[in-house]
Write an enzyme that holds these catalytic residues in place. Structure first.
Site, PDB file in Angstrom:
ATOM      1  CE  LYS A 109      -0.646  -9.746  -2.388  1.00  0.00           C
ATOM      2  NZ  LYS A 109      -1.223 -11.031  -2.025  1.00  0.00           N
ATOM      3  N   GLY A 122       4.145  -0.269   0.386  1.00  0.00           N
ATOM      4  CA  GLY A 122       3.735  -0.715  -0.946  1.00  0.00           C
ATOM      5  C   GLY A 122       4.577  -1.835  -1.523  1.00  0.00           C
ATOM      6  CG  ASP A 244      -9.856  -6.854   2.735  1.00  0.00           C
ATOM      7  OD1 ASP A 244     -10.326  -7.248   3.819  1.00  0.00           O
ATOM      8  OD2 ASP A 244      -8.637  -6.823   2.493  1.00  0.00           O
TER       9      ASP A 244
HETATM   10  P1  AMP Z   1      -4.123  -7.719   2.734  1.00  0.00           P
HETATM   11  O1  AMP Z   1      -3.486  -8.154   3.997  1.00  0.00           O
HETATM   12  O2  AMP Z   1      -3.293  -8.037   1.521  1.00  0.00           O
HETATM   13  O3  AMP Z   1      -5.534  -8.150   2.556  1.00  0.00           O
HETATM   14  O4  AMP Z   1      -4.126  -6.127   2.812  1.00  0.00           O
HETATM   15  C1  AMP Z   1      -5.019  -5.362   3.581  1.00  0.00           C
HETATM   16  C2  AMP Z   1      -4.823  -3.907   3.252  1.00  0.00           C
HETATM   17  O5  AMP Z   1      -3.514  -3.456   3.646  1.00  0.00           O
HETATM   18  C3  AMP Z   1      -4.932  -3.574   1.779  1.00  0.00           C
HETATM   19  O6  AMP Z   1      -5.514  -2.299   1.664  1.00  0.00           O
HETATM   20  C4  AMP Z   1      -3.521  -3.577   1.327  1.00  0.00           C
HETATM   21  O7  AMP Z   1      -3.346  -2.843   0.155  1.00  0.00           O
HETATM   22  C5  AMP Z   1      -2.816  -2.942   2.529  1.00  0.00           C
HETATM   23  N1  AMP Z   1      -1.408  -3.341   2.604  1.00  0.00           N
HETATM   24  C6  AMP Z   1      -0.926  -4.541   2.944  1.00  0.00           C
HETATM   25  N2  AMP Z   1       0.423  -4.552   2.903  1.00  0.00           N
HETATM   26  C7  AMP Z   1       0.808  -3.331   2.505  1.00  0.00           C
HETATM   27  C8  AMP Z   1       2.083  -2.717   2.251  1.00  0.00           C
HETATM   28  N3  AMP Z   1       3.234  -3.363   2.389  1.00  0.00           N
HETATM   29  N4  AMP Z   1       2.077  -1.429   1.854  1.00  0.00           N
HETATM   30  C9  AMP Z   1       0.924  -0.761   1.710  1.00  0.00           C
HETATM   31  N5  AMP Z   1      -0.279  -1.267   1.919  1.00  0.00           N
HETATM   32  C10 AMP Z   1      -0.366  -2.551   2.311  1.00  0.00           C
HETATM   33 MG    MG Z   2      -6.298  -8.360   0.831  1.00  0.00          MG
END
Ligand code: AMP
Ligand code: MG
Length: 477
Positions: A109, A122, A244
């Protein structure tokens, strides 16, 4: 040094509609910060020197046998449907079947952009990486189903958020990364064949006794009901219960703005982005049911005639609040030494929580004091947590009368109420130290939280002073 793990990649064997194959993005200067050797052993990973581990778990080198990919999924975020999310900063390296026979994902991650990154870079920074490391391992030690932390590495690169921060990668281990959102993406697109294939995959991997989609729904509802009750029983607030972030396995996933209660307040919210309190402590059971309704809706789409399944699906989802209530009562009953909590006992529990709320009593320390008070006068030190001592005494009299029917209440209580939890201010302190290169607070937390019911590091029990209290937490991506 080569790193050869016994990868056995079932997700990569699914058709390409489910993911995008790609390698993690190499980093400037990988350095190993933390490694969970016990977990590595369980995963059957080989021993290796720190440089090799840093290279593998920062995404610098792809280990032999890995089949790196970013998974596709969708999801409701704060109630709004987003038809395409996916791993925007995570890469699944592959799976191993552990020494315990359990298949687990190994995922990086913060490993660089993917086709699902949208606007993000990313990457991740050190703070959220260590936060998730400590809290997920604490949850595991508390006996709560959760993804786990295998490694934390520094990338040697800067990540730009509000300021320039040290880049890091967390290696997360999960029974799978299947989410409600994984079903939603194919249901939304009307891809019935993929939905059916995903259902079979989820059943084979998690609930081999399930016969078809409605049976799968029933199993996930049961697992989520137990999970939410377990969270509530330790004062855990997930903070972003989007679909998600809701697993099919029933493991806790995505430690973003999550936090533990210090003083008890039913509607507590820490997350800075949760303006409406959708994911407040006391709202978590309702949200879990809402999430299961979304899963039900998605699963139905694979039926020849989705309408024909609505009745059964509705029945399953409607049974969930009672399931959560039963699990909640069992968990909180155990915290009070009650082996078969009745409806009347539920009132005893709620009355205590009400008193705790008006007194701003510390959640963990009140239950710890109740569990470990002198055997002849249980709750004597808990009394200090309350402002209205008479009201507490009246409650304690009722409780003791009820306890007389129990044979081993103290053992039960001590097994149900941890002495230490990862308190928000300690987590923040640990992150600040790590940024300055001092990993001692991280090590200390890991040591104490690995043994939360019996740790001797009781200094970590102390609630924050007003100056130390953390008013809000951030997603920190
Ligand atoms: P999360 O907050 O981890 O549940 O992420 C929600 C969505 O945002 C998912 O599709 C993640 O892959 C995307 N996402 C979160 N942080 C990043 C980041 N730094 N770069 C790219 N995508 C992100
Ligand atoms: Mg998530």
């Amino acid at each position: 040094m080569r790193f050869t793990a016994p990868f056995d990649n079932s997700y990569a064997a699914l058709p390409p509609q489910f993911y995008t194959r790609l390698d993690p993005t190499p980093v400037a200067a990988p350095a190993l910060l933390a490694y969970n050797s016990a977990l590595a052993k369980r995963l059957r990973l080989p021993e290796a020197d720190d440089a090799t581990l840093a290279a593998v778990f920062s995404g610098q080198t792809v280990p032999d046998g890995a089949a790196p990919l970013a998974q596709l999924y969708a999801g409701h975020q704060f109630g709004n449907f987003n038809p395409q999310l996916g791993d925007g900063r995570a890469i699944l390296l592959g799976e191993t079947v552990g020494t315990d026979g359990i298949r687990r994902d190994i995922q990086l991650k913060g490993s660089g952009p993917t086709p699902y990154s949208r606007m993000g870079d990313g990457r991740a920074w050190l703070g959220p990486v260590l936060r998730e490391y400590v809290i997920s391992e604490a949850m595991h030690a508390l006996g709560i189903p959760t993804t786990r932390a295998l490694a934390a590495t520094l990338t040697g690169e800067d990540v730009i958020r509000e300021t320039v921060l040290p880049g890091a990668v967390l290696t997360r281990v999960a029974r799978s990364h299947l989410r409600v959102g994984t079903f939603q993406v194919f249901a939304h697109r009307g891809q019935r064949a993929e939905l059916a294939q995903l259902t079979d995959y989820a059943i084979a991997r998690h609930y081999p006794d399930a016969r078809g989609p409605m049976d799968l729904l029933r199993a996930v509802c049961a697992a989520q009901a137990e999970l939410i009750a377990a969270w509530m029983s330790v004062g855990f607030i997930h903070g972003v219960m989007n679909t998600d972030n809701c697993t099919i396995s029933g493991e806790t996933i995505d430690y973003g703005p999550c936090a533990f209660l210090d003083s008890y307040f039913a509607n507590q919210v820490f997350s800075s982005i949760d303006q409406m309190g959708r994911y407040a402590y006391s709202n978590q059971p309702r949200i879990a049911v809402w999430n299961m309704a979304q899963l039900a809706t998605s699963l139905l789409q694979q039926l020849e005639d989705p309408a024909a399944g609505v009745e059964e699906a509705t029945e399953i989802v409607h049974a969930m609040p009672a399931r959560i209530e039963t699990a909640w009562r069992a968990r909180f009953g155990a915290k009070l030494g009650l082996s078969q909590p009745s409806e009347e006992d539920a009132a005893l529990i709620s009355d205590l929580l009400d008193l705790m709320q008006s007194a701003h009593a510390d959640f963990t320390n009140t239950f710890d004091a109740l569990a470990r008070g002198p055997a002849d006068a249980p709750g004597s030190t808990a009394r200090d947590q309350f402002t209205d001592r008479d009201a507490f005494d009246a409650w304690a009299t009722r409780w003791q009368a009820r306890l007389a029917q129990e044979t081993t209440p103290h053992e039960m209580m001590q097994a149900a109420s941890p002495r230490v939890i990862p308190r928000n201010h300690r987590i923040e302190e640990m992150i600040a130290a790590a940024i300055a290169g001092d990993m001692a607070p991280f090590e200390r937390l890991i040591t104490a939280l690995t043994d939360p019911f019996a740790t001797t590091d009781l200094d970590l029990m102390r609630p924050p002073t007003p100056a130390q209290a953390v008013p809000a937490t951030f997603c920190g991506t």
